[in-house]
Design a protein around this motif. Structure first.
Motif, mmCIF file in Angstrom:
data_model
loop_
_atom_site.group_PDB
_atom_site.id
_atom_site.type_symbol
_atom_site.label_atom_id
_atom_site.label_comp_id
_atom_site.label_asym_id
_atom_site.label_seq_id
_atom_site.Cartn_x
_atom_site.Cartn_y
_atom_site.Cartn_z
ATOM 1 N N SER A 114 0.833 -1.205 0.000
ATOM 2 C CA SER A 114 0.000 0.000 0.000
ATOM 3 C C SER A 114 0.867 1.255 0.000
ATOM 4 N N ASP A 115 0.421 2.304 -0.728
ATOM 5 C CA ASP A 115 1.084 3.601 -0.657
ATOM 6 C C ASP A 115 0.822 4.222 0.712
ATOM 7 N N GLY B 142 4.241 0.442 -0.603
ATOM 8 C CA GLY B 142 4.450 0.895 -1.968
ATOM 9 C C GLY B 142 5.224 2.200 -1.985
ATOM 10 N N HIS B 143 4.586 3.255 -2.487
ATOM 11 C CA HIS B 143 5.222 4.565 -2.541
ATOM 12 C C HIS B 143 5.095 5.250 -1.187
ATOM 13 N N THR C 267 5.396 8.845 1.004
ATOM 14 C CA THR C 267 5.441 10.301 1.016
ATOM 15 C C THR C 267 5.579 10.775 2.453
ATOM 16 N N HIS D 16 10.016 -1.371 -0.350
ATOM 17 C CA HIS D 16 9.365 -0.131 -0.768
ATOM 18 C C HIS D 16 9.639 0.134 -2.239
ATOM 19 N N SER D 17 8.801 0.956 -2.848
ATOM 20 C CA SER D 17 8.864 1.182 -4.297
ATOM 21 C C SER D 17 9.526 2.493 -4.684
ATOM 22 N N ASP D 18 9.945 3.324 -3.717
ATOM 23 C CA ASP D 18 10.621 4.585 -3.995
ATOM 24 C C ASP D 18 11.970 4.600 -3.301
#
Length: 455
Positions: free
Chosen positions: A23-24, A40-41, A43, A60-62
């Motif tokens: 999940s972001d 996920g991403h 912020t 993580h995706s970032d």
């Protein structure tokens, strides 16, 4: 999903119930990861931050700025305390900000061209060893329990990372590279990791002892913040971490034997692999510590790869001191290949024949002066000599004939010519003898033992 003051652990996940599964997230406060987090991403808002605690993982995706903590146990009378470590930060970190010169620690870089270890406190080498480089591994020990802290940019764990490997022709440790886990998560057999065309199946690591120990990815994943040794077999090879997983490809069924020798908490191991994977020649930090290795194609291996189960495979063993040792041979799990009907360990010194399918461990007495060609694994029965308990001699890897017993020894060639007729002794040189098959006779009165040998 917003993360407020949060703690992630294996039992509760995030304190506000964030599910795992990519999940972001928006991190709006300091968050501590003590378990395994899969997001996920990411912020950040309002001073949000992430700290990956000792033993924690973050998938993580970032690329993300975070603080990674790694615990190191002190060396003492019971432990030499060596660890192979690596920085997960994607740019160079000055050593001075992470390790104080007053601290009782040692930090070494492995220099592949010369096979030397360079200490960060010793300025007498040509290399400017003042930073920790991303993708490099290091050898570290400390007199105290410490927590190493690395702060900076962490690579997204679904990226592909390529590490060029050095392959030098000089010396017995050709091709060894000490590299670092590039991610903030563990590397397992499910990951697609390759050295050239071979799957990465085995590696060497120091995990708190006094030696570099071989492992397979099946039994021990590579931890985040950990350095590990791999070996290039030819120039131009890369170590490639692919973002794909084995679930997206045909999953292999690793097949191997693990040979482990231990004595009072000290141990060493070697592997025999039957279905591909990378091989590792034997590498040691300390020649005074016990050693076990597989002899194959004229060299000692920490992990040898065979195309099929051979009739015999020499196993070298060198004791660290006189005493009692235990050798254990175990098969890989989930393997469809290793359905062995015959697997025996032969002690060339005592003549003991151990059926490893019935009794996987063998306890024996050894001296540090014993010859290293102590054992062999037998995968199939020799029809001409099925009773291995009757064996009284073997040819070591240097061509010497090692004999156990009393009486007179005859060495007879295939034409019936007696080449040697002499009192038995431990070592008989075979220098000058033509390669081929010979018959040995050990004669002691009316007792005559016969054995075939191949030079």
């Amino acid at each position: 999903t917003f993360i407020h003051e949060g703690l992630w652990d294996d039992e509760e996940n995030w304190s506000n119930g964030l599910p795992q599964g990519g999940s972001d997230v928006v991190v709006a406060a300091p968050a501590l990861i003590e378990g395994v987090a899969n997001v996920g991403h990411i912020t950040f808002e309002n001073g949000g931050s992430i700290t990956i605690a000792k033993g924690g993982e973050l998938t993580h995706s970032d690329n993300v700025t975070a603080t990674f903590l790694k615990g190191i146990s002190a060396y003492n009378d019971d432990s030499d305390g060596w660890f192979t470590i690596a920085s997960p930060v994607t740019y160079n970190l000055p050593i001075a900000t992470h390790f104080t010169t007053e601290s009782t620690y040692d930090l070494y870089l492995y220099h592949e061209p010369t096979h030397y270890w360079w200490n960060s406190k010793n300025p007498e080498h040509d290399y400017d060893f003042t930073v920790l480089q991303y993708l490099e591994g290091y050898l570290y020990a400390n007199a105290e329990d410490v927590t190493l802290s690395f702060e900076g940019n962490m690579m997204a764990t679904d990226h592909t990372v390529t590490i060029p490997l050095s392959c030098y022709a000089a010396g017995g440790l050709k091709g060894y590279n000490l590299v670092g886990n590039p991610f903030t998560r563990r590397l397992t057999e499910e990951d697609v990791i390759k050295i050239g065309d071979d799957d990465l199946t085995t590696y060497l690591v120091a995990d708190g002892g006094g030696e570099l120990v071989p492992y397979t990815l099946v039994e021990r994943p590579i931890e985040p913040g950990e350095g590990f040794f791999v070996q290039a077999t030819e120039p131009g090879q890369n170590l490639v971490f692919n973002h794909a997983t084995r679930g997206e490809q045909t999953k292999r069924e690793p097949a191997y034997l693990c040979i482990e020798v231990d004595k009072e908490g000290y141990y060493d191991r070697a592997y025999v692999q039957f279905d591909g994977g990378n091989a590792l020649r034997k590498m040691k930090l300390n020649d005074n510590i016990m050693s076990v290795s597989v002899w194959h194609n004229g060299e000692d291996w920490a992990a040898a790869t065979l195309e099929s189960a051979t009739d015999e495979l020499p196993v070298h063993f060198k004791a660290q001191e006189n005493g009692t040792y235990t050798l254990t041979v175990s098969e890989s799990l989930n393997s469809k290949f290793l359905i062995l009907n015959y697997l025996h360990l032969i002690d060339n010194l005592t003549g003991a024949d151990i059926d490893l399918l019935q009794t996987p461990s063998y306890t024996f007495e050894a001296k540090f002066t014993d010859y290293e060609s102590r054992f062999k694994l037998v995968f199939s029965v020799d029809e001409d000599n099925q009773n291995h308990n009757d064996n009284f001699a073997f040819v070591d890897v240097y061509g010497n004939l090692m004999i156990k017993g009393t009486g007179v020894v005859q060495i007879v060639d295939m034409l019936g010519h007696v080449l040697v007729y002499r009192d038995a002794k431990l070592c008989v040189s075979t220098a000058g003898m033509t390669p081929g098959v010979y018959v040995l006779r050990l004669i002691n009165g009316d007792d005559v033992k016969t054995q075939k040998i191949v030079l």
